[in-house]
Design a protein around this motif. Sequence first.
Motif, short mmCIF file in Angstrom:
data_model
loop_
_atom_site.label_atom_id
_atom_site.label_comp_id
_atom_site.label_asym_id
_atom_site.label_seq_id
_atom_site.Cartn_x
_atom_site.Cartn_y
_atom_site.Cartn_z
N VAL A 1 136.53 -32.10 56.49
CA VAL A 1 137.79 -32.06 55.75
C VAL A 1 138.91 -32.35 56.73
O VAL A 1 139.06 -31.66 57.75
N TRP B 1 142.65 -32.28 57.03
CA TRP B 1 143.80 -31.68 56.32
C TRP B 1 145.08 -32.12 57.02
O TRP B 1 145.29 -31.82 58.20
N PHE C 1 139.66 -25.12 50.36
CA PHE C 1 140.08 -25.60 49.02
C PHE C 1 140.38 -24.46 48.05
O PHE C 1 141.02 -24.66 47.03
N VAL D 1 142.79 -34.58 52.88
CA VAL D 1 143.68 -33.72 52.09
C VAL D 1 145.11 -33.94 52.56
O VAL D 1 145.41 -33.76 53.75
N SER E 1 148.54 -32.42 52.13
CA SER E 1 149.20 -31.24 51.59
C SER E 1 150.60 -31.59 51.10
O SER E 1 151.37 -32.24 51.82
N GLY F 1 148.08 -30.57 46.27
CA GLY F 1 147.33 -31.41 47.22
C GLY F 1 146.92 -32.74 46.60
O GLY F 1 146.64 -32.83 45.41
N LEU G 1 144.02 -35.54 47.30
CA LEU G 1 142.78 -35.58 48.06
C LEU G 1 142.02 -36.89 47.81
O LEU G 1 142.07 -37.47 46.71
#
Lengths: 177, 167
Positions: free
Chosen positions: A164, A166, B77, B151, B153, B159, B161
């Motif tokens: 992931v 982020w 998540f 992701v 933000s 979010g 994605l």
Amino acid sequence: MSRPSTPSDLELMAHADGEHDDPELAARFDGDADARAKLDAIQQLGELVRGHLELSADDVHDAKFAAMWRRIDGQLVAPATGLWSRVSAWFDRYRSHVITGAISAGAVAALALVLRPGTTDLAAHAIDVRPVAQRAAPEIDSLETPGGSSTVISLADDDSNAAVIWVTPDESDAEEI
Amino acid sequence: MIERAVHRPATDRVRRPRRSLAVLALAIAAALAAPRLGRADVTAECDFIEFSATSGDKPAIDGELQQLEKKLKKPPFSTWNQFKLLARSHKALAKKKPEPISLKNGSATATLVEIVDKSKVRLTVTMDDAKGKQVANNTATVEAGDYVIYVHSLPRNEGHLLSVSCK
């Protein structure tokens, strides 16, 4: 000695046709002016008939040859007026060659496909999907997040692994959003 | 007349087609073999799933996100509980050929760098936001069947994605 008898008409014709060349008979013609005259007349008539027949035969041959060549020429040089008729005439003439060529081409292509070194289609596309337990975690080789900061988190469960990435925008960018 | 038959170039008519047919045979063989060379290019079949995430009163995950459901219920998540599919596409990526990925919000490109050890793909993915500003430019090596999830933000605890998975 008695005088030779006059040759009969049958003997005359046989002698004129060359079927009867007995010297005694010839001597009898020499001694008989009438028989000699008849023999000469028969020979002349025969020459005339033969000459006429030969001339007729020549005429017949020429006509026949002319007709034959006309037919052959007609078949060899087809009346090809358009492109399609010329193409179809070519295929008519070389049909067997075309079939032979096509079969040869097929054979060569099959050999080329079979013998060509290198990977097959399946090998080129196939990527092995290994069991989850044997998989390595995703690796991040490079990461740029202009205008934000990033965090990389690894997730793993019994279905699959995941990386992931982020991305949190910088405060100034966050305000714009 | 007879001489004409003797001098007719019958042999020419027979030999020339044979030569040209040999050339034709080679041409057909080459034509049949050529597409095969093209098909042998390295490709990877990849799925791209774009979805949004928010927090709401009731949890809701789109049915089409079922394959990710287990992960979406876990941290990080789990800060959200509503996930909605925005776009989905399937692409066959050719090696070193950037492929545009159409997104509902923004845009993305994906490039297959190489296939590693027959079971991994090395991919470069770029993701831009709706304003065209680059969010991420990433190269990752991932096992076939695994995921890279980008992701972005957003304010108000939302979010954006993008999930990528290849086989």
